[in-house]
Write an enzyme that holds these catalytic residues in place. Structure first.
Site, PDB file in Angstrom:
ATOM      1  N   GLU A  39       0.877  -1.348   0.025  1.00 60.09           N
ATOM      2  CA  GLU A  39      -0.025   0.080  -0.114  1.00 60.09           C
ATOM      3  C   GLU A  39       0.979   1.203   0.019  1.00 60.09           C
ATOM      4  O   GLU A  39       1.824   1.272   0.533  1.00 60.09           O
ATOM      5  CB  GLU A  39      -0.937   0.009   1.286  1.00 60.09           C
ATOM      6  N   CYS A  96       2.007  -2.853  15.585  1.00 56.00           N
ATOM      7  CA  CYS A  96       2.073  -2.457  14.025  1.00 56.00           C
ATOM      8  C   CYS A  96       1.108  -3.505  13.399  1.00 56.00           C
ATOM      9  O   CYS A  96       1.487  -4.823  13.534  1.00 56.00           O
ATOM     10  CB  CYS A  96       3.334  -2.356  13.530  1.00 56.00           C
TER      11      CYS A  96
END
Ligand code: SAH
Ligand code: SF4
Length: 408
Positions: A117, A144
């Site tokens: 992304e 994360c």
């Protein structure tokens, strides 16, 4: 015409099927020397190679064209030769999401089916593109989302550069390359640890900084690392961009708990590497990223120790306080707003700038640490169902599986 929530037209350039590989070389992502060699090898007269390389470079990286027919100052016969041997091909945008706040997130699928992304974040005085360096990440920081991905490979230089090309296509930026810049800054803060993919990141950034191409200044590029000490100095010397370091804790035990890489390179080693970072002086301060995790690293004492640490190593630094961005399945919570404010005040009182980063694109899961490829987001049950279906159909191809290349 499709428009974004902020009312702008969506411009996504059409691109050919990336699977239509017919032996022609994709020149997008080649550096100058590789492009020159490629052009020399297809029978362009030797006297012309240098000039043709400059022309093609200009069209690909300064004007953003994807067809040789558009290269108007290149003679027709050379254009035909180029088109017979080369393509200029972006990877596919699987999904473009547009946030209410103008943030745009692109899910990009590369030729082998892997995905990563990139996120565009417009602000008043700049537009920042957050770029990925790997598919997933090997480092497993506990807070994360990318760190929960199992499988990973390094992105190639071409795939890293392509993220910027795609964003510029979508933003309609090529038409007016210097005046109308919309991507003014780049941060290597997407998926992955850029210093574990050093050579490709370096090559990609050199292409992006080239004066006859995209022309982005090194001052407008920031590389963020979780603290891969052996490569930090190299990054300063060989790439020369701004450095951001993910600190997230001020004591080794606490940092090891949330960032396993701290076992390998501890706080002292990371901060010493920051002190040695070439060009680390006041004009180009090092940024410390600090995700605010409720009850984990956000006490007043932590804030005071942070100031002491930065002073002890005499670091020209600023601290970016990132309110923790939640994701499905996380164990952590974001600190209370008042506490983030207090933390910031304490660090400011210690003489160190500590702005609180406004979360952007939260509605489309585009904020720091929320990136993950779509196929990886699928639930285990979904994956099993798909695998069973694929096996039943006798298909040897399972889209969900990514190839893993061992990283250094
Ligand atoms: N791998 C590199 C760069 C990518 S992450 C690194 O770790 O530095 C960009 C920043 O977002 C890092 O500081 C990272 O620690 C932080 N981050 C990761 N997950 C987050 C989350 N859920 N909320 C807030 N910040 C997060
Ligand atoms: Fe990897 Fe950075 Fe996420 Fe840690 S914070 S898992 S290093 S992407």
């Amino acid at each position: 015409m499709q428009v974004t929530p902020t009312g702008e037209p969506v411009v996504v350039s059409p691109r050919a099927n990336p699977d239509a590989v017919d032996g022609r070389l994709n020149i997008l992502g080649l550096d100058r020397i590789e492009l020159k060699d490629a052009i020399a090898n297809i029978g362009v007269p030797e006297k012309q190679v240098k000039m043709r390389t400059s022309q093609v470079w200009h069209w690909v990286y300064h004007r953003g064209v994807s067809s040789f027919d558009d290269m108007l100052n290149v003679s027709k016969d050379v254009r035909a030769k180029l088109a017979a041997h080369f393509i200029i091909e972006r990877p596919e945008i699987v999904e473009a999401q547009y946030s209410e706040d103008g943030t745009r997130k692109y899910l990009i699928r590369f030729a082998d089916g892997n995905e990563a992304e990139a996120v565009y974040i417009p602000e008043e005085d700049r537009g920042t593109l957050c770029i990925s360096s790997q598919v997933g990440c090997t480092l497993n920081c506990k807070f994360c989302h990318t760190g929960t991905m199992r499988l990973v490979r390094n992105l190639t230089a071409a795939e890293i550069v392509a993220q910027l090309m795609i964003a510029r296509d979508d933003l309609g930026e090529w038409e007016n390359p210097t005046e109308g810049r919309r991507v003014t800054n780049i941060v290597m803060m997407g998926m992955g640890e850029p210093l574990y993919n050093f050579d490709n990141v370096k090559k990609a950034l050199e292409i992006v900084m080239d004066e006859e191409g995209i022309q982005l200044s090194r001052r407008r590029i920031t590389l963020s690392t979780s603290g891969v000490v052996p490569h930090m100095e190299r990054a300063g010397k060989e790439i020369g961009v701004n450095l951001a370091v993910s600190l997230h804790a001020v004591r080794d035990d606490a940092r090891t708990e949330i960032m396993p890489i701290n076992k390998k390179y501890n706080l002292h080693e990371v901060l010493q590497a920051c002190a040695n970072y070439p060009g680390a002086h006041n004009a180009r301060r090092i940024t410390f990223e600090y995700a605010m995790l409720k009850g984990v690293n956000d006490s007043d004492k932590d804030a005071r120790e942070l100031v002491q640490l930065i002073r002890r190593y005499k670091l020209p630094a600023k601290v970016n306080l990132i309110p923790f961005n939640p994701w499905p399945g996380t164990d952590y919570e974001c600190s209370e707003w008042d506490q983030i404010q207090r933390f910031s005040d304490i660090v400011y009182e210690g003489g160190i700038s500590a702005p609180i980063r406004t979360p952007r694109g939260r509605d489309i899961m585009a904020a720091c640490g929320q990136l993950k490829s779509a196929s990886e987001k699928k639930s285990k049950a979904e994956l099993l169902r798909e695998q069973a279906a694929a096996a039943g159909a006798g298909s040897g191809v399972d889209e969900v599986h990514h190839t893993s290349t061992g990283l250094t």
